[in-house]
Scaffold this active site. Structure first.
Site, PDB file in Angstrom:
ATOM      1  N   TYR A 143       0.706  -1.491  -0.650  1.00  0.00           N
ATOM      2  CA  TYR A 143       0.436   0.051   0.027  1.00  0.00           C
ATOM      3  C   TYR A 143       0.867   1.284  -0.072  1.00  0.00           C
ATOM      4  O   TYR A 143       0.431   2.360  -0.114  1.00  0.00           O
ATOM      5  CB  TYR A 143      -1.194   0.183   1.202  1.00  0.00           C
ATOM      6  CG  TYR A 143      -2.188  -0.586   1.516  1.00  0.00           C
ATOM      7  CD1 TYR A 143      -2.401  -2.172   0.144  1.00  0.00           C
ATOM      8  CD2 TYR A 143      -2.627  -0.939   2.329  1.00  0.00           C
ATOM      9  CE1 TYR A 143      -3.135  -3.069  -0.147  1.00  0.00           C
ATOM     10  CE2 TYR A 143      -3.677  -2.098   2.404  1.00  0.00           C
ATOM     11  CZ  TYR A 143      -4.212  -2.945   1.217  1.00  0.00           C
ATOM     12  OH  TYR A 143      -4.634  -3.969   1.504  1.00  0.00           O
ATOM     13  N   LYS A 193       3.342 -15.740   1.612  1.00  0.00           N
ATOM     14  CA  LYS A 193       2.598 -16.356   0.988  1.00  0.00           C
ATOM     15  C   LYS A 193       4.424 -16.904   0.424  1.00  0.00           C
ATOM     16  O   LYS A 193       5.297 -16.453  -0.690  1.00  0.00           O
ATOM     17  CB  LYS A 193       2.364 -15.282  -0.531  1.00  0.00           C
ATOM     18  CG  LYS A 193       1.953 -15.831  -1.402  1.00  0.00           C
ATOM     19  CD  LYS A 193       0.899 -16.582  -1.155  1.00  0.00           C
ATOM     20  CE  LYS A 193       0.680 -18.250  -2.785  1.00  0.00           C
ATOM     21  NZ  LYS A 193      -0.402 -18.739  -2.589  1.00  0.00           N
ATOM     22  N   ASP A 225      -3.488 -17.834   1.571  1.00  0.00           N
ATOM     23  CA  ASP A 225      -4.743 -19.102   0.736  1.00  0.00           C
ATOM     24  C   ASP A 225      -5.463 -20.195   1.857  1.00  0.00           C
ATOM     25  O   ASP A 225      -6.445 -19.982   1.983  1.00  0.00           O
ATOM     26  CB  ASP A 225      -4.503 -18.669  -0.147  1.00  0.00           C
ATOM     27  CG  ASP A 225      -2.571 -20.050  -0.201  1.00  0.00           C
ATOM     28  OD1 ASP A 225      -1.783 -19.581   0.258  1.00  0.00           O
ATOM     29  OD2 ASP A 225      -2.467 -20.675  -1.298  1.00  0.00           O
ATOM     30  N   ASP A 249      -5.416  -6.871   5.713  1.00  0.00           N
ATOM     31  CA  ASP A 249      -6.329  -6.226   5.525  1.00  0.00           C
ATOM     32  C   ASP A 249      -7.877  -6.875   5.178  1.00  0.00           C
ATOM     33  O   ASP A 249      -8.912  -6.704   5.872  1.00  0.00           O
ATOM     34  CB  ASP A 249      -6.210  -5.023   4.206  1.00  0.00           C
ATOM     35  CG  ASP A 249      -7.307  -4.229   4.104  1.00  0.00           C
ATOM     36  OD1 ASP A 249      -7.737  -4.115   4.717  1.00  0.00           O
ATOM     37  OD2 ASP A 249      -6.685  -2.904   2.909  1.00  0.00           O
ATOM     38  N   ASP A 253     -10.701  -8.947   8.010  1.00  0.00           N
ATOM     39  CA  ASP A 253     -12.433  -8.489   7.341  1.00  0.00           C
ATOM     40  C   ASP A 253     -13.210  -9.897   7.293  1.00  0.00           C
ATOM     41  O   ASP A 253     -13.920 -10.028   7.897  1.00  0.00           O
ATOM     42  CB  ASP A 253     -12.908  -7.940   6.212  1.00  0.00           C
ATOM     43  CG  ASP A 253     -12.253  -6.659   6.061  1.00  0.00           C
ATOM     44  OD1 ASP A 253     -12.406  -5.781   7.174  1.00  0.00           O
ATOM     45  OD2 ASP A 253     -13.481  -5.938   5.083  1.00  0.00           O
TER      46      ASP A 253
END
Ligand code: NAD
Length: 368
Positions: A143, A193, A225, A249, A253
């Site tokens: 980001y 990852k 994942d 992020d 959620d």
């Protein structure tokens, strides 16, 4: 007994409504345990734009910097109030706070309450016993990496984002996760990852190194994942999850859905500065300003009240007081009180202020 200072930024929409209830609870806790807690309110978001011309003024930033912690409501309005024609966005206050206060770690505790298990879309048997904290790196990663642009080349238009992490950035967030785990069930899940990304391979290397300093804490590595799958398959098995900015992020959620309603979830963003009693931090419920229900006594104040509990625990070092608030919230839910967002057949639906009052009463009952 101590002397503490909290900057209070209620913001817009339901922000002031829920923060008012949290302050009521704070007063009761301060009286009961004999603390002097000074609160100082200031404007932020749309309220500040209208009165002071900017989303957060220099004077308010100074107030925040002088305090031990910040209790925040929410900022933002409807399309109508923050449309493309408005020059300053209310959310810019959040970016300024995060940047200038170096809030690099976002903590989201997620605990299910037995009496609310049936309000979730996930089966009660899977949700029972969920009690985790997701620690998300907040100031680095894709980001913020440069270059980040859409550009024209001789082969056509292309876009680039940059995912960059330094060893130091990884180390401080991983260390925070281990410290947290020490006060909990002593289990850290580091999410990356590493089968594809170099930044993740460095992340894993640093996590392994930091883990050697915490032999009492178990470290597990999970690919992002796989983690997203296990969060809904075996959520109760997680204790502390630590991950980089973008993965965090998305996973936060997903994890928040385990708790049923947004009106129940607190969050903390911690910085580098230490206070006399803990770590300086910024505390907010995860929900926004909910313009659809603002001013109607429908907002659930429990996320804001639980946010206050986090503030007491992490910035003021008041763990007993934090636990008392959390127990009071659970008692009110178990007694069958619900705000509109948690509406359930056979349960009493009450308003924002009444919910605050119920928590205050539950605290008084603990006193015996
Ligand atoms: P929201 O969280 O404000 O609302 C989403 C839905 O959840 C709405 O239906 C709302 O009524 C409900 N809800 C939220 N909190 C609730 C509570 N405490 N009790 C009962 N119901 C609750 O998200 P949104 O509608 O996408 O955003 C509204 C505004 O809030 C926008 O301006 C957005 O930018 C802003 N926002 C601010 C923050 C922040 O300040 N950190 C975070 C998210 C959204």
């Amino acid at each position: 007994m101590g002397n503490y200072t909290i900057a209070v930024l209620p913001g817009d929409g339901i922000g002031p409504e829920v923060v008012e209830q949290a302050l009521r609870v704070l007063q009761v806790v301060a009286d009961r345990y004999g603390h002097t807690i000074t609160t100082q309110k200031a404007l932020v978001g749309l309220a500040a734009i209208e009165a002071e011309g900017e989303a957060i003024s220099d004077a308010t930033m100074e107030l925040c910097k002088r305090s031990d912690a910040i209790l925040f409501g929410a900022v933002g309005g409807t399309q109508h109030t923050t449309g493309p024609r408005s020059k300053v966005s209310p959310e810019s206050a959040l970016f300024r706070l995060r940047k200038e206060l170096e809030l690099f770690a976002n903590l989201r505790p997620i605990r299910t309450v037995e009496a609310l298990l049936n309000t979730s879309t996930i089966k009660a048997e899977v949700l029972r016993g969920v009690d985790m904290v997701v620690v998300r790196e907040l100031t680095g990663g894709i980001y913020f990496g440069q270059p980040s642009e859409i550009r024209e080349t001789e082969h056509g238009t292309e876009a680039i984002d940059t995912l960059i992490y330094s060893e130091g950035e990884i180390e401080r967030i991983v260390r925070m996760a281990f410290e947290l785990a020490r006060g909990r069930r002593k289990h850290v899940t580091s999410v990356d990852k590493a089968n594809v990304l170099s930044s993740s391979r460095l992340w894993r290397r640093v996590a392994d190194r930091v883990a050697q300093e915490y032999p009492d804490v178990k470290l597990e590595h999970l690919l992002v994942d796989a983690c997203s799958m296990h969060l809904i398959r075996r959520p109760a098995s997680f204790d502390v999850i630590v991950t980089e900015n973008m993965f965090g992020d998305i996973l936060t959620d997903e994890a928040s859905m385990l708790a049923g309603s947004m009106g129940m979830l607190p969050s903390a963003s911690l910085g580098t500065r230490k206070t006399a009693y803990g770590t300086f931090g910024f505390y907010e419920p995860i929900h926004g300003t909910a313009p659809d229900i603002a001013g109607q006594e429908k907002a659930n104040p429990l996320a804001a009240i639980l946010t206050l509990a986090l503030l007491l625990r992490y910035s003021l070092g008041l763990t007993r007081e934090a636990a008392a608030i959390e127990a009071a919230v659970e008692a009110v839910i178990n007694a069958g009180y619900r705000t509109e967002d948690l509406r359930e057949e056979g349960k009493a639906v009450i308003g924002t202020k009444e919910m605050g009052r119920q928590v205050v009463e539950a605290l008084a009952r603990q006193q015996g």
